[in-house]
Write a protein that holds these residues in place. Structure first.
Motif, PDB file in Angstrom:
ATOM      1  N   SER A  37       8.097  -4.899 -12.287  1.00  0.00           N
ATOM      2  CA  SER A  37       8.732  -5.334 -11.034  1.00  0.00           C
ATOM      3  C   SER A  37       9.887  -4.444 -10.603  1.00  0.00           C
ATOM      4  O   SER A  37      10.064  -4.184  -9.411  1.00  0.00           O
ATOM      5  CB  SER A  37       9.203  -6.781 -11.167  1.00  0.00           C
ATOM      6  OG  SER A  37      10.168  -6.907 -12.198  1.00  0.00           O
ATOM      7  N   GLU A  38      10.717  -3.960 -11.562  1.00  0.00           N
ATOM      8  CA  GLU A  38      11.865  -3.146 -11.169  1.00  0.00           C
ATOM      9  C   GLU A  38      11.442  -1.808 -10.579  1.00  0.00           C
ATOM     10  O   GLU A  38      12.089  -1.270  -9.672  1.00  0.00           O
ATOM     11  CB  GLU A  38      12.846  -2.958 -12.334  1.00  0.00           C
ATOM     12  CG  GLU A  38      12.257  -2.378 -13.603  1.00  0.00           C
ATOM     13  CD  GLU A  38      11.822  -3.431 -14.586  1.00  0.00           C
ATOM     14  OE1 GLU A  38      12.306  -3.407 -15.734  1.00  0.00           O
ATOM     15  OE2 GLU A  38      10.990  -4.281 -14.215  1.00  0.00           O
ATOM     16  N   LYS A  39      10.317  -1.250 -11.084  1.00  0.00           N
ATOM     17  CA  LYS A  39       9.816   0.010 -10.520  1.00  0.00           C
ATOM     18  C   LYS A  39       9.386  -0.194  -9.070  1.00  0.00           C
ATOM     19  O   LYS A  39       9.674   0.628  -8.193  1.00  0.00           O
ATOM     20  CB  LYS A  39       8.642   0.532 -11.353  1.00  0.00           C
ATOM     21  CG  LYS A  39       9.000   1.020 -12.761  1.00  0.00           C
ATOM     22  CD  LYS A  39       7.805   1.708 -13.394  1.00  0.00           C
ATOM     23  CE  LYS A  39       8.109   2.204 -14.809  1.00  0.00           C
ATOM     24  NZ  LYS A  39       7.883   1.178 -15.825  1.00  0.00           N
ATOM     25  N   LEU A  40       8.678  -1.306  -8.817  1.00  0.00           N
ATOM     26  CA  LEU A  40       8.226  -1.597  -7.448  1.00  0.00           C
ATOM     27  C   LEU A  40       9.424  -1.801  -6.513  1.00  0.00           C
ATOM     28  O   LEU A  40       9.425  -1.309  -5.374  1.00  0.00           O
ATOM     29  CB  LEU A  40       7.340  -2.846  -7.445  1.00  0.00           C
ATOM     30  CG  LEU A  40       6.052  -2.776  -8.281  1.00  0.00           C
ATOM     31  CD1 LEU A  40       5.315  -4.114  -8.220  1.00  0.00           C
ATOM     32  CD2 LEU A  40       5.151  -1.651  -7.802  1.00  0.00           C
ATOM     33  N   ALA A  41      10.444  -2.516  -6.977  1.00  0.00           N
ATOM     34  CA  ALA A  41      11.632  -2.774  -6.159  1.00  0.00           C
ATOM     35  C   ALA A  41      12.358  -1.471  -5.832  1.00  0.00           C
ATOM     36  O   ALA A  41      12.816  -1.261  -4.694  1.00  0.00           O
ATOM     37  CB  ALA A  41      12.570  -3.740  -6.880  1.00  0.00           C
ATOM     38  N   ILE A  42      12.470  -0.588  -6.826  1.00  0.00           N
ATOM     39  CA  ILE A  42      13.174   0.686  -6.618  1.00  0.00           C
ATOM     40  C   ILE A  42      12.427   1.559  -5.623  1.00  0.00           C
ATOM     41  O   ILE A  42      13.030   2.153  -4.711  1.00  0.00           O
ATOM     42  CB  ILE A  42      13.360   1.413  -7.970  1.00  0.00           C
ATOM     43  CG1 ILE A  42      14.387   0.674  -8.825  1.00  0.00           C
ATOM     44  CG2 ILE A  42      13.799   2.865  -7.759  1.00  0.00           C
ATOM     45  CD1 ILE A  42      14.440   1.121 -10.275  1.00  0.00           C
ATOM     46  N   VAL A  43      11.101   1.645  -5.771  1.00  0.00           N
ATOM     47  CA  VAL A  43      10.309   2.466  -4.846  1.00  0.00           C
ATOM     48  C   VAL A  43      10.400   1.910  -3.425  1.00  0.00           C
ATOM     49  O   VAL A  43      10.520   2.662  -2.453  1.00  0.00           O
ATOM     50  CB  VAL A  43       8.841   2.548  -5.320  1.00  0.00           C
ATOM     51  CG1 VAL A  43       7.968   3.238  -4.259  1.00  0.00           C
ATOM     52  CG2 VAL A  43       8.758   3.304  -6.637  1.00  0.00           C
ATOM     53  N   ASP A  59       2.819   6.387  -7.098  1.00  0.00           N
ATOM     54  CA  ASP A  59       1.889   7.318  -7.731  1.00  0.00           C
ATOM     55  C   ASP A  59       2.396   8.762  -7.626  1.00  0.00           C
ATOM     56  O   ASP A  59       2.338   9.527  -8.598  1.00  0.00           O
ATOM     57  CB  ASP A  59       0.515   7.187  -7.074  1.00  0.00           C
ATOM     58  CG  ASP A  59      -0.566   7.934  -7.844  1.00  0.00           C
ATOM     59  OD1 ASP A  59      -0.650   7.744  -9.075  1.00  0.00           O
ATOM     60  OD2 ASP A  59      -1.296   8.718  -7.216  1.00  0.00           O
ATOM     61  N   ILE A  60       2.942   9.119  -6.449  1.00  0.00           N
ATOM     62  CA  ILE A  60       3.500  10.466  -6.249  1.00  0.00           C
ATOM     63  C   ILE A  60       4.708  10.670  -7.163  1.00  0.00           C
ATOM     64  O   ILE A  60       4.859  11.703  -7.812  1.00  0.00           O
ATOM     65  CB  ILE A  60       3.898  10.673  -4.772  1.00  0.00           C
ATOM     66  CG1 ILE A  60       2.658  10.637  -3.870  1.00  0.00           C
ATOM     67  CG2 ILE A  60       4.669  11.978  -4.591  1.00  0.00           C
ATOM     68  CD1 ILE A  60       2.974  10.579  -2.393  1.00  0.00           C
ATOM     69  N   ILE A 112      11.824   4.036  -0.131  1.00  0.00           N
ATOM     70  CA  ILE A 112      11.073   4.209   1.123  1.00  0.00           C
ATOM     71  C   ILE A 112      11.890   3.758   2.329  1.00  0.00           C
ATOM     72  O   ILE A 112      11.856   4.385   3.394  1.00  0.00           O
ATOM     73  CB  ILE A 112       9.750   3.406   1.061  1.00  0.00           C
ATOM     74  CG1 ILE A 112       8.820   3.992   0.004  1.00  0.00           C
ATOM     75  CG2 ILE A 112       9.062   3.394   2.424  1.00  0.00           C
ATOM     76  CD1 ILE A 112       7.599   3.130  -0.270  1.00  0.00           C
ATOM     77  N   ASN A 113      12.648   2.673   2.172  1.00  0.00           N
ATOM     78  CA  ASN A 113      13.266   2.010   3.324  1.00  0.00           C
ATOM     79  C   ASN A 113      14.762   2.253   3.501  1.00  0.00           C
ATOM     80  O   ASN A 113      15.384   1.622   4.349  1.00  0.00           O
ATOM     81  CB  ASN A 113      13.024   0.503   3.222  1.00  0.00           C
ATOM     82  CG  ASN A 113      11.571   0.137   3.402  1.00  0.00           C
ATOM     83  OD1 ASN A 113      11.057   0.111   4.512  1.00  0.00           O
ATOM     84  ND2 ASN A 113      10.873  -0.120   2.290  1.00  0.00           N
ATOM     85  N   GLU A 167       0.837  -1.207   0.000  1.00  0.00           N
ATOM     86  CA  GLU A 167       0.000   0.000   0.000  1.00  0.00           C
ATOM     87  C   GLU A 167       0.869   1.253   0.000  1.00  0.00           C
ATOM     88  O   GLU A 167       0.642   2.198  -0.766  1.00  0.00           O
ATOM     89  CB  GLU A 167      -0.922  -0.006   1.220  1.00  0.00           C
ATOM     90  CG  GLU A 167      -1.954   1.119   1.195  1.00  0.00           C
ATOM     91  CD  GLU A 167      -2.950   1.028   2.338  1.00  0.00           C
ATOM     92  OE1 GLU A 167      -3.539   2.059   2.673  1.00  0.00           O
ATOM     93  OE2 GLU A 167      -3.124  -0.082   2.894  1.00  0.00           O
ATOM     94  N   GLU A 168       1.898   1.235   0.833  1.00  0.00           N
ATOM     95  CA  GLU A 168       2.822   2.366   0.913  1.00  0.00           C
ATOM     96  C   GLU A 168       3.631   2.502  -0.382  1.00  0.00           C
ATOM     97  O   GLU A 168       3.887   3.619  -0.859  1.00  0.00           O
ATOM     98  CB  GLU A 168       3.758   2.156   2.109  1.00  0.00           C
ATOM     99  CG  GLU A 168       4.643   3.342   2.422  1.00  0.00           C
ATOM    100  CD  GLU A 168       5.541   3.084   3.621  1.00  0.00           C
ATOM    101  OE1 GLU A 168       6.367   3.969   3.938  1.00  0.00           O
ATOM    102  OE2 GLU A 168       5.429   1.998   4.232  1.00  0.00           O
ATOM    103  N   ILE A 169       4.026   1.361  -0.960  1.00  0.00           N
ATOM    104  CA  ILE A 169       4.815   1.374  -2.201  1.00  0.00           C
ATOM    105  C   ILE A 169       4.013   1.991  -3.345  1.00  0.00           C
ATOM    106  O   ILE A 169       4.505   2.850  -4.077  1.00  0.00           O
ATOM    107  CB  ILE A 169       5.270  -0.062  -2.562  1.00  0.00           C
ATOM    108  CG1 ILE A 169       6.324  -0.556  -1.565  1.00  0.00           C
ATOM    109  CG2 ILE A 169       5.844  -0.107  -3.992  1.00  0.00           C
ATOM    110  CD1 ILE A 169       6.650  -2.035  -1.694  1.00  0.00           C
ATOM    111  N   TYR A 170       2.755   1.558  -3.510  1.00  0.00           N
ATOM    112  CA  TYR A 170       1.935   2.081  -4.609  1.00  0.00           C
ATOM    113  C   TYR A 170       1.619   3.565  -4.426  1.00  0.00           C
ATOM    114  O   TYR A 170       1.547   4.315  -5.410  1.00  0.00           O
ATOM    115  CB  TYR A 170       0.650   1.266  -4.736  1.00  0.00           C
ATOM    116  CG  TYR A 170       0.828   0.018  -5.561  1.00  0.00           C
ATOM    117  CD1 TYR A 170       0.755   0.066  -6.949  1.00  0.00           C
ATOM    118  CD2 TYR A 170       1.079  -1.223  -4.965  1.00  0.00           C
ATOM    119  CE1 TYR A 170       0.929  -1.071  -7.724  1.00  0.00           C
ATOM    120  CE2 TYR A 170       1.259  -2.362  -5.725  1.00  0.00           C
ATOM    121  CZ  TYR A 170       1.181  -2.285  -7.109  1.00  0.00           C
ATOM    122  OH  TYR A 170       1.365  -3.420  -7.874  1.00  0.00           O
TER     123      TYR A 170
END
Length: 679
Positions: A612-618, A577-578, A622-623, A570-573
């Motif tokens: 998948s790479e976009k999700l991994a990078i975001v 989006d931002i 965050i972390n 939820e935090e990743i998406y």
């Protein structure tokens, strides 16, 4: 007198006669203590040198006024002492001064040669003892058989087998085990099995020798059948069994991996060799996560890794871009002083290179006291896959200047480097150099590189001609390189020819269907795109799911395209989006022309944004702390849209982002990729 506290100086002052014959308060068996002192690892070099100078007088004195038995005991002690110190030449000098020799003394001499890897001398010694009429026993033959095994001398091993049978020694455990090991090592597995089956009694060494014979000859299934036979007879495998399996743990079946895992699970966990074999098996069968997980378990069990462990687990760290763990292992290497060690240092270069840490890889390379062709090849490959072809070319020249002869793999590395950097003329020159000067016959890998070099440079027709002129039948990788070039340069005519060959050679490889579909999609030929999707479905070909890995705090996180399973999704998406809004404000336009569906643009964008790479990078953004580099590993090639998007992300977040796909490394920084958009 505590001899361990004295060097040869005080020994000389005592006097040889006093040592052998005794004097008031000094027993005659001081020589035994002196012999033990020489064998001690802590003995000083001065003591050993001085003792060596005295040996002639000692041996002469040894047989003056003494019974043969007592003299032989002392001589054997002395021979064993020198053998233990790695001095079989001195052992031989002691042996030569013994006037009467029996089979015990001859056995000690043969064993001295074998234990110090002087195998040819051991065999000559055995022949010499036979000529002198000394009868070999059940201690002699196993030693000589070990020498035959180590030299792959099957012919002489068979000659040893004959007298063993005549004397009935082949039925003893020691000799029988030696015969199994010798036949197995020399590749005669039928005879090894016959000896094994005829043994009236077997121990765990017998079973392990049989397992090793099959494993050393690449017959892993049969090695495991022996293990299963052991299990059925109630013989419990030990660490030696695991060590015997070690040569055959690469590229085996999932079923075999599970069976070895069961063996490991059922045994005690206090032997390092068992852990090493399991880690190597996971690492060599593309199970990098399992290799790293097992290494972590090993540490938790308090088992200290050695150089073999390190050389096995580091490639797994590289496969997953687990650079934090890799660096921690590097620190351990320095603390435990495991360098210099070629295997360890080459593994470090490989790990850092795979993680995109070129400076760290080069530092290890430059610090190496000894480099082999693997070291140079690994470093060239690292530069090449990162788009730094000029550095790879410079390294190749330095290697030649130092007189190191490049092998066929080194030429694969330099040709690949030229391909990734667009060095067309350099690539042509290296290909010619390989054939004309080094007389290396081109293999399929070299032809793949040349097709790639020509294709990437836009010479698609010339690449096609190169394939037609190949002396060997081109495989799917050669045709795949041509199809990839056709995709980049929109050459549909040759692309269809390449695809047709690929569908014959690799009908289940979904990537080739996708490439041709992308060529049609770029041309707006959606009916053909739909047709190919129908063909894929009819043939049961499934597109390989895109998977991206990113490391955080020694733990590797895995993401799929459109993934919703991660606890932080939820935090990743929300963050994605931002970020997407900021990217569009900066000029980002989604690359939708290769999307496989003839649907609305908005739907295509939604499909692209969750790669998948976009999700991994975001997730990493965050972390992790600001400005900390992000390293992502992907199991497929980065798509054009993701490549554009990550350039924007690197500039907006002021992050260095390293993405390794199946083809190369992409170093994104401040809106620019190291590949120069040439991949």
């Amino acid at each position: 007198m505590n001899l361990k506290k004295h060097t040869i100086g005080p020994i000389r002052r005592v006097g040889l006669v006093d040592l052998f014959r005794g004097r008031p308060g000094r027993p005659p068996w001081d020589l035994l203590a002196l012999t033990k002192m020489v064998a001690q690892p802590t003995a000083t070099p001065q003591a050993i040198v001085g003792w060596s100078r005295l040996k002639s007088n000692i041996i002469c004195s040894l047989y003056q006024g003494r019974s043969g038995c007592a003299s032989h005991i002392l001589a054997i002690k002395l021979m064993r002492a020198y053998a233990a110190r790695g001095k079989p030449d001195v052992t031989r000098k002691v042996f030569d001064k013994i006037p009467e020799r029996n089979n015990v003394i001859c056995n000690v001499m043969i064993r001295s040669y074998v234990n110090n890897h002087f195998y040819k001398d051991a065999i000559l010694m055995y022949k010499s003892t036979l000529a002198c009429g000394v009868t070999p026993d059940h201690y002699t033959l196993p030693c000589v058989l070990k020498a035959c095994s180590s030299m792959d001398n099957l012919r002489f091993g068979v000659q040893i087998h004959c007298p063993a049978v005549k004397k009935g020694l082949d039925l003893t455990l020691f000799t029988g085990n030696g015969l199994i090991a010798m036949y197995g090592k020399c590749g005669n597995l039928v005879e090894a099995r016959r000896v094994f089956d005829e043994m009236p009694q077997r121990d765990i060494v017998s079973w392990n020798s049989m397992v090793a014979g099959y494993a050393q000859n690449g017959r892993f299934d049969e090695a495991l059948e022996v293990c299963k036979e052991m299990d059925s007879l109630g013989v419990k495998p030990d660490s030696g069994t695991m060590a015997s399996l070690a040569p055959a743990v690469t590229n085996t079946s999932a079923e075999n991996v599970m069976f070895v895992k069961k063996i490991f699970s059922d045994m005690a966990k206090d032997e390092l060799v068992a852990w090493n074999v399991m880690i190597a098996m996971y690492a060599n069968n593309s199970m990098s996560s399992e290799a790293i997980g097992l290494y972590t378990q090993m540490e938790a069990h308090g088992i200290e890794p050695d150089a073999i462990t390190i050389a096995s687990v580091l490639p797994a760290c590289g496969d997953l871009s687990a650079v934090s763990l890799g660096k921690r292992i590097h620190e351990y290497i320095e603390i435990k002083k495991l360098r210099p060690n070629l295997s360890v240092e080459n593994a470090l270069i490989d790990m850092y290179a795979k993680c995109g840490c070129l400076q760290d890889a080069r530092k290890v390379f430059d610090e190496m006291q000894i480099k082999d062709v693997i070291s140079w090849t690994s470093m060239m490959s690292a530069y090449g896959r990162s788009g730094k072809g000029e550095q790879a070319v410079d390294l190749f020249s330095k290697m030649q200047d130092l007189g190191i002869i490049p092998d066929s793999i080194a030429f694969v590395s330099i040709l690949s480097a030229c391909s990734h950097a667009g060095l067309l003329e350099e690539g042509r020159n290296y290909y010619k150099l390989m054939i004309e000067e080094y007389k290396i016959v081109p293999r399929l890998e070299h032809s793949t590189c040349m097709v790639d070099i020509l294709g990437r440079a836009g010479k698609v027709d010339e690449a096609n001609i190169h394939i037609k002129q190949m002396s060997m039948e081109p495989n799917d990788r050669v045709w795949g390189a041509l199809l990839s070039a056709c995709h980049v340069y929109n050459n549909m005519d040759i692309g269809v020819i390449a695809a047709d060959r690929l569908f014959q050679l690799a009908p289940q490889q979904s990537g080739y269907y996708v490439l041709l579909s992308n060529i049609y999609a770029k041309a707006g030929r959606w009916k053909d795109v739909t047709l190919f999707r129908s063909i894929m479905k009819g043939r049961g070909v499934k597109k390989i799911p895109a998977v991206s890995n990113v490391e955080l705090d020694d733990h590797v996180h895995t993401f799929l395209a459109g993934d919703r399973s991660h606890p932080q999704m939820e935090e990743i998406y929300l963050e994605l989006d931002i970020l997407l809004g900021k990217m569009k404000e900066a000029g980002y336009v989604p690359k939708t022309d290769t999307a496989l569906h003839d649907v609305e643009e908005e739907e295509k964008e939604n499909h692209l944004v969750v790669h998948s790479e976009k999700l991994a990078i975001v997730f990493a953004i965050i972390n992790s702390e600001p400005r900390v580099p992000i390293r992502v590993t992907k199991n497929l090639r980065v798509c054009e849209d993701c490549h554009i998007a990550i350039k924007f992300i690197s500039k907006i977040t002021e992050r260095q982002i390293i993405v390794r796909d199946t083809n190369r490394y992409h170093h994104f920084e401040n809106g620019v990729c190291s590949c120069g958009d040439y991949w």
